[in-house]
Each structure stands twice: as structure tokens, then as C-alpha cells.
Design an enzyme around this catalytic site. Structure first.
Site, mmCIF file in Angstrom:
data_model
loop_
_atom_site.group_PDB
_atom_site.id
_atom_site.type_symbol
_atom_site.label_atom_id
_atom_site.label_comp_id
_atom_site.label_asym_id
_atom_site.label_seq_id
_atom_site.Cartn_x
_atom_site.Cartn_y
_atom_site.Cartn_z
ATOM 1 N N ASN A 49 -55.099 47.506 -43.595
ATOM 2 C CA ASN A 49 -56.063 48.277 -44.382
ATOM 3 C C ASN A 49 -56.417 47.604 -45.711
ATOM 4 O O ASN A 49 -57.595 47.543 -46.079
ATOM 5 C CB ASN A 49 -55.503 49.670 -44.673
ATOM 6 N N GLY B 84 -59.235 55.387 -51.307
ATOM 7 C CA GLY B 84 -59.465 56.104 -50.038
ATOM 8 C C GLY B 84 -58.195 56.333 -49.237
ATOM 9 O O GLY B 84 -58.252 56.590 -48.036
ATOM 10 N N THR C 178 -63.422 50.161 -37.648
ATOM 11 C CA THR C 178 -63.658 49.172 -36.583
ATOM 12 C C THR C 178 -62.752 49.443 -35.383
ATOM 13 O O THR C 178 -63.144 49.179 -34.241
ATOM 14 C CB THR C 178 -63.461 47.718 -37.079
ATOM 15 N N LYS C 179 -61.558 49.988 -35.616
ATOM 16 C CA LYS C 179 -60.713 50.372 -34.482
ATOM 17 C C LYS C 179 -61.376 51.552 -33.746
ATOM 18 O O LYS C 179 -61.393 51.592 -32.508
ATOM 19 C CB LYS C 179 -59.306 50.758 -34.943
ATOM 20 N N THR D 74 -55.034 52.948 -32.791
ATOM 21 C CA THR D 74 -54.224 53.514 -33.863
ATOM 22 C C THR D 74 -54.571 54.981 -34.102
ATOM 23 O O THR D 74 -55.701 55.407 -33.829
ATOM 24 C CB THR D 74 -54.474 52.710 -35.164
ATOM 25 N N ASP D 75 -53.618 55.724 -34.659
ATOM 26 C CA ASP D 75 -53.889 57.126 -35.025
ATOM 27 C C ASP D 75 -54.874 57.220 -36.190
ATOM 28 O O ASP D 75 -55.436 58.289 -36.446
ATOM 29 C CB ASP D 75 -52.591 57.869 -35.356
ATOM 30 N N GLU D 76 -55.096 56.096 -36.891
ATOM 31 C CA GLU D 76 -55.975 56.145 -38.064
ATOM 32 C C GLU D 76 -57.425 56.441 -37.706
ATOM 33 O O GLU D 76 -58.223 56.776 -38.583
ATOM 34 C CB GLU D 76 -55.916 54.821 -38.833
ATOM 35 N N TYR E 249 -60.962 48.992 -41.746
ATOM 36 C CA TYR E 249 -60.048 48.745 -40.617
ATOM 37 C C TYR E 249 -60.157 49.867 -39.583
ATOM 38 O O TYR E 249 -60.420 49.612 -38.393
ATOM 39 C CB TYR E 249 -58.596 48.613 -41.114
HETATM 40 P P1 NAD Z 1 -50.703 41.966 -36.477
HETATM 41 O O1 NAD Z 1 -51.701 41.757 -37.555
HETATM 42 O O2 NAD Z 1 -49.249 41.759 -36.755
HETATM 43 O O3 NAD Z 1 -51.058 41.017 -35.222
HETATM 44 C C1 NAD Z 1 -52.367 40.804 -34.791
HETATM 45 C C2 NAD Z 1 -52.361 39.581 -33.871
HETATM 46 O O4 NAD Z 1 -53.691 39.388 -33.370
HETATM 47 C C3 NAD Z 1 -51.959 38.279 -34.570
HETATM 48 O O5 NAD Z 1 -51.068 37.548 -33.764
HETATM 49 C C4 NAD Z 1 -53.277 37.529 -34.735
HETATM 50 O O6 NAD Z 1 -53.119 36.116 -34.742
HETATM 51 C C5 NAD Z 1 -54.030 38.018 -33.507
HETATM 52 N N1 NAD Z 1 -55.493 37.917 -33.688
HETATM 53 C C6 NAD Z 1 -56.230 38.354 -34.736
HETATM 54 N N2 NAD Z 1 -57.540 38.075 -34.531
HETATM 55 C C7 NAD Z 1 -57.625 37.461 -33.323
HETATM 56 C C8 NAD Z 1 -58.697 36.944 -32.547
HETATM 57 N N3 NAD Z 1 -59.967 37.003 -32.999
HETATM 58 N N4 NAD Z 1 -58.430 36.389 -31.346
HETATM 59 C C9 NAD Z 1 -57.153 36.319 -30.875
HETATM 60 N N5 NAD Z 1 -56.092 36.791 -31.574
HETATM 61 C C10 NAD Z 1 -56.323 37.357 -32.770
HETATM 62 O O7 NAD Z 1 -50.989 43.429 -35.923
HETATM 63 P P2 NAD Z 1 -50.005 44.532 -35.348
HETATM 64 O O8 NAD Z 1 -49.499 45.360 -36.460
HETATM 65 O O9 NAD Z 1 -49.066 43.902 -34.422
HETATM 66 O O10 NAD Z 1 -51.043 45.421 -34.524
HETATM 67 C C11 NAD Z 1 -51.367 45.099 -33.188
HETATM 68 C C12 NAD Z 1 -52.311 46.136 -32.636
HETATM 69 O O11 NAD Z 1 -51.711 47.425 -32.708
HETATM 70 C C13 NAD Z 1 -53.636 46.245 -33.386
HETATM 71 O O12 NAD Z 1 -54.662 46.469 -32.455
HETATM 72 C C14 NAD Z 1 -53.447 47.466 -34.282
HETATM 73 O O13 NAD Z 1 -54.672 48.083 -34.554
HETATM 74 C C15 NAD Z 1 -52.565 48.319 -33.401
HETATM 75 N N6 NAD Z 1 -51.697 49.289 -34.106
HETATM 76 C C16 NAD Z 1 -50.864 48.855 -35.096
HETATM 77 C C17 NAD Z 1 -50.001 49.768 -35.695
HETATM 78 C C18 NAD Z 1 -49.019 49.340 -36.757
HETATM 79 O O14 NAD Z 1 -48.288 50.179 -37.288
HETATM 80 N N7 NAD Z 1 -48.920 48.069 -37.110
HETATM 81 C C19 NAD Z 1 -50.012 51.109 -35.291
HETATM 82 C C20 NAD Z 1 -50.895 51.505 -34.280
HETATM 83 C C21 NAD Z 1 -51.728 50.583 -33.683
HETATM 84 O O1 TDX Z 2 -46.731 47.858 -51.057
HETATM 85 C C1 TDX Z 2 -47.101 48.887 -50.482
HETATM 86 N N1 TDX Z 2 -46.814 50.101 -51.050
HETATM 87 C C2 TDX Z 2 -47.169 51.291 -50.488
HETATM 88 O O2 TDX Z 2 -46.865 52.358 -51.038
HETATM 89 C C3 TDX Z 2 -47.827 48.869 -49.219
HETATM 90 C C4 TDX Z 2 -48.174 47.555 -48.565
HETATM 91 C C5 TDX Z 2 -48.180 50.070 -48.659
HETATM 92 N N2 TDX Z 2 -47.878 51.251 -49.269
HETATM 93 C C6 TDX Z 2 -48.221 52.531 -48.591
HETATM 94 C C7 TDX Z 2 -49.616 52.643 -48.033
HETATM 95 C C8 TDX Z 2 -49.414 53.533 -46.816
HETATM 96 O O3 TDX Z 2 -49.441 54.910 -47.192
HETATM 97 O O4 TDX Z 2 -47.343 52.606 -47.461
HETATM 98 C C9 TDX Z 2 -48.008 53.203 -46.338
HETATM 99 C C10 TDX Z 2 -47.988 52.240 -45.161
HETATM 100 O O5 TDX Z 2 -48.823 51.151 -45.503
HETATM 101 P P1 TDX Z 2 -49.170 49.970 -44.455
HETATM 102 O O6 TDX Z 2 -47.918 49.328 -44.003
HETATM 103 O O7 TDX Z 2 -50.222 49.128 -45.079
HETATM 104 O O8 TDX Z 2 -49.702 50.790 -43.206
HETATM 105 P P2 TDX Z 2 -50.944 51.804 -42.974
HETATM 106 O O9 TDX Z 2 -52.043 51.555 -43.933
HETATM 107 O O10 TDX Z 2 -50.371 53.184 -42.864
HETATM 108 O O11 TDX Z 2 -51.435 51.286 -41.526
HETATM 109 C C11 TDX Z 2 -50.463 50.926 -40.517
HETATM 110 O O12 TDX Z 2 -50.334 51.902 -39.541
HETATM 111 C C12 TDX Z 2 -51.426 52.116 -38.678
HETATM 112 C C13 TDX Z 2 -50.837 49.593 -39.849
HETATM 113 O O13 TDX Z 2 -50.967 48.588 -40.848
HETATM 114 C C14 TDX Z 2 -52.099 49.729 -39.047
HETATM 115 O O14 TDX Z 2 -52.367 48.518 -38.351
HETATM 116 C C15 TDX Z 2 -51.913 50.833 -38.052
HETATM 117 O O15 TDX Z 2 -53.114 51.070 -37.373
#
Ligand code: NAD
Ligand code: TDX
Length: 336
Positions: A88, A277, A155-156, A125-127, A152
Site C-alpha cells: 500500500n 487513507g 487495482t486488486k 485480498t480482503d482490502e 493497491y
Molecule cells: P510480494 O510483494 O512479497 O511478492 C510479489 C511477487 O510477485 C514478487 O516475487 C515479485 O517479484 C512478483 N512480481 C511482481 N510483479 C511481477 C510481474 N509483473 N511479473 C511477474 N512477477 C511479478 O507479495 P505477497 O505479499 O507475497 O502477495 C502475493 C499475493 O497475495 C498478491 O497478489 C497480494 O495481493 C496477495 N495478498 C497478500 C496479502 C499479504 O498479507 N501480504 C494478503 C492477501 C492477499
Molecule cells: O511501519 C509500519 N507501521 C505501521 O503501523 C508499517 C509498514 C505498517 N504499519 C501499519 C499499517 C497497517 O495498518 O501496520 C498495518 C499493516 O501494514 P502492512 O504490512 O503495510 O499491510 P496492509 O497495508 O494491511 O496490507 C497487507 O495486507 C493485505 C499486505 O501488504 C497486502 O498485500 C494485503 O493485500
């Protein structure tokens, strides 16, 4: 329905959750995996280290590159689409890569799945549902209207709608899952939990956005992977499944838990400028996944899951050290 020994194309499989899924598949199934990943700042080949070369192959390439995507989708029994720009805060600084990967990349994969009749599972994502009030009695369900807040999440949301349209208009055999916040090993240090753990390992105080009352519904990445596998095995085509493990905790409590688990005083952190936001609360009702597909989370004790995650970052400094200074410089520029 997936055959016992299938070939999976896992996009974004060198990222946090995608690599967890690849490890999970190797441990729990007989499937082979081709990872398609462009190795952006968030992707790391090291996240696939130790996996058997005869079952996992990495192809470095872009999901928005139709020429590269087409033969890989043609050869796969199923595509599991994790690749995305996922942070984000980055989307607030510059949304352009989010449009390209999350929208155009998903479109490119869907067109290939349509052409070759390949089963498609879309990771979301739940977002996409926006946020809840702290006292809202309802959680997100598959019927909750889309209301994304950030570049973010918008676009999801757009990518989810493309998948739904390709199912309805073209008969693509797709499912969608929307998961809550993941934690566990190999998460990039830009994200909340690894940022605070690695700050503490570096002797730097954790950074809490605003008052820290924002609630996230934490799930261990292994539980997410198990759920995705269940959906691939038994999910109904065209359906959306919400994945969450009833893990609601506010950010302040997360920081306090990390601090005490790392032997520090619970109030040893700094408040910094809030995220513009900033979504207040996410919460998932996973009844459909639990009742229809029989999925249950295994990591039900958040403190103990965090303890293991802290140990992983302590033991694997070589995995994260190279990313740390650049991430902190970016946060400093943004006033965090
Ligand atoms: P991340 O940023 O750790 O990994 C993303 C991966 O995608 C990376 O390996 C990157 O190199 C690859 N990538 C990016 N752009 C690309 C492209 N154009 N072509 C090929 N590869 C590409 O992300 P994450 O946290 O592992 O999230 C993975 C998926 O899960 C995402 O779709 C995200 O929306 C979803 N998601 C994440 C969370 C969370 O808490 N992190 C929660 C719910 C859903
Ligand atoms: O330094 C920090 N301090 C802080 O208070 C950072 C990096 C984040 N935060 C807060 C913001 C959020 O309320 O912590 C919470 C979690 O932040 P993130 O790890 O950036 O996650 P979030 O924005 O909730 O989104 C994550 O969950 C849904 C993933 O990054 C997304 O990819 C997924 O879709």
C-alpha cells in the site's frame, strides 16, 4: 478438479506468499511447479532455495508479457496467480506499476487461460472490500460490496472483476480467494511485522502509524497456502472464497507483542505520521471455506506464530539484510 500429479504455474512464486505456497505444495502434494516471477525488488530466488530441482523450475519473466506467458499457461494444468505489486505505501508513492502488473498482468494471464482452457486461481485480498468500523458487528463476506481505498487495493479489485468477467463471458474455469493479512517467514522487510522485527534486531525502535488502533486479521502464510490448495482441489468454478483465521489484533498490540517477545519493554516504540487513507479494520468471515471445503487453520496462537517468525528473521539475516537500508531510506523520505 486437479489430478494427483499436476503441473502448476505459480506466478509471483519468488515473493512472500507465493514462495510459501511452492514450499507447501512440494511438502504436501505430488504436483510439479513452474514459477513465473520477474524478480522485482520483492522477489528473491533465495526464497525457493532447497526445493527439489526436478519438481520446481523458476522462469524469470513478466506476467504482462503475452509471448512469455502463453506457452507456460498452455503447458500447465492450473495457474495460481500470486504475482502483484503488493504494498500500500508504495502505491501511494507511485501507482503506475500497480496498474501494469495487477491489471494488465492479470488480463494477460486470463487471455492465455481462455485460449488454452487452463484452470485459473486468482489470489486476492480482503482490502478490496474497503474497511470496517472498529465496532461493526459484521465481517467481510463474499457478498460484501467492493469499496477499495488505495491504488493497491483498487487495482486488486479491478483484477478480481476481470476474473469474474472472464468466467461469465468466456467460460474461463476460474476461482478467486480474498485473504486477510499474512505473516510468517520470507515476508519483505517493507511490511509491518518484518519491519519491526528487523528494526529491533538493528537496535532501532519500532514505528507505529498514528495511534495504532487499526485492526488487521492476521493469518499464518501456511494456513493461506493450505486453503488455496483446498480451493484448487475442490472449489467450485466461478466462486469466491474468503480466507481468514479469526486473528483480529490492533497494530499497537502487535508491536507490544513483538517487543516483549524480543525482551524489550512493551512501550519501547515510536509513533510516526499516519498512512493517508489508512483503512481502520479488516475482518474475514471464512464460513464458506470452512463449511464447504472443510478447511481449518493450524496456526491459532498468534503469539507463538510471531515467536517462530521472530526466530526466522534472527536466523536468516542474510535473506533480509540486502533489502533493509533501501526500505528504511524510502520510509524516511515518506516521513515514517
Ligand atoms: P510480494 O510483494 O512479497 O511478492 C510479489 C511477487 O510477485 C514478487 O516475487 C515479485 O517479484 C512478483 N512480481 C511482481 N510483479 C511481477 C510481474 N509483473 N511479473 C511477474 N512477477 C511479478 O507479495 P505477497 O505479499 O507475497 O502477495 C502475493 C499475493 O497475495 C498478491 O497478489 C497480494 O495481493 C496477495 N495478498 C497478500 C496479502 C499479504 O498479507 N501480504 C494478503 C492477501 C492477499
Ligand atoms: O511501519 C509500519 N507501521 C505501521 O503501523 C508499517 C509498514 C505498517 N504499519 C501499519 C499499517 C497497517 O495498518 O501496520 C498495518 C499493516 O501494514 P502492512 O504490512 O503495510 O499491510 P496492509 O497495508 O494491511 O496490507 C497487507 O495486507 C493485505 C499486505 O501488504 C497486502 O498485500 C494485503 O493485500
Amino acid at each position: 478438479m486437479l489430478e494427483a500429479m499436476s503441473s502448476l504455474l505459480v506466478t509471483g512464486g519468488a515473493g512472500f506468499i507465493g514462495s510459501n505456497f511452492v514450499h507447501y505444495v512440494v511438502q504436501h502434494t505430488d504436483h510439479d511447479v513452474v514459477v513465473l516471477d520477474s524478480l522485482t525488488y520483492a522477489g528473491d530466488e533465495a526464497s525457493l532455495a532447497g526445493l527439489p530441482a526436478d519438481r520446481v523450475r523458476l522462469v524469470v519473466g513478466d506476467v504482462a508479457d503475452a509471448e512469455q506467458v502463453d506457452p507456460l499457461v498452455a503447458a500447465a494444468d492450473a495457474v495460481v496467480h500470486y504475482a502483484a505489486e503488493s504494498h500500500n505505501d508504495n502505491s501511494l508513492a507511485d501507482p503506475s506499476a500497480f496498474l501494469q502488473t495487477n491489471i494488465v498482468g492479470t488480463y494477460t494471464l486470463l487471455e492465455a487461460a481462455r485460449k488454452h482452457g487452463t484452470r485459473f486461481h486468482h489470489i486476492s485480498t480482503d482490502e478490496v472490500y474497503g474497511d470496517l468500523e472498529l465496532d461493526d458487528p459484521e465481517k467481510f463476506t463474499p457478498e460484501t460490496p467492493y469499496n477499495p481505498s488505495s491504488p493497491y487495493s483498487s487495482t486488486k479489485a479491478g483484477s478480481d472483476l476481470l476474473v469474474r468477467a472472464w468466467v461469465r463471458s468466456f467460460g474461463v474455469e476460474a476461482t478467486i480467494s480474498n485473504c486477510s493479512n499474512n505473516y510468517g517467514p520470507r515476508q519483505h522487510v517493507e511490511k509491518f511485522i518484518p519491519r519491526q522485527i528487523t528494526n529491533l534486531l538493528d537496535g532501532v525502535r519500532p514505528r507505529l502509524y498514528g495511534e495504532g488502533l487499526n485492526v488487521r486479521d492476521w493469518i499464518h502464510a501456511d494456513d493461506h497456502s493450505a486453503a488455496v490448495l483446498r480451493i484448487l482441489e475442490a472449489g467450485r468454478i466461478g466462486e469466491t472464497y474468503l480466507i481468514g483465521a479469526d486473528g483480529e489484533v490492533n497494530n499497537r498490540e502487535v508491536i507490544e507483542t513483538i517487543l516483549t517477545e524480543m525482551g524489550r519493554s512493551a512501550d519501547d516504540f515510536d509513533h510516526v505520521r499516519d498512512r493517508p487513507g489508512h483503512d481502520m479494520r479488516y475482518a474475514i468471515d471464512a464460513a464458506k471455506l470452512r463449511e464447504e471445503l472443510g478447511w481449518e487453520p493450524q496456526f491459532t496462537d498468534f503469539r507463538s506464530g510471531l515467536r517462530d517468525t521472530i526466530a526466522w528473521y534472527r536466523d536468516n539475516e542474510s535473506w533480509w539484510r540486502g533489502q533493509k537500508a533501501e526500505v528504511e531510506a524510502k520510509y524516511a523520505k515518506a516521513g515514517h
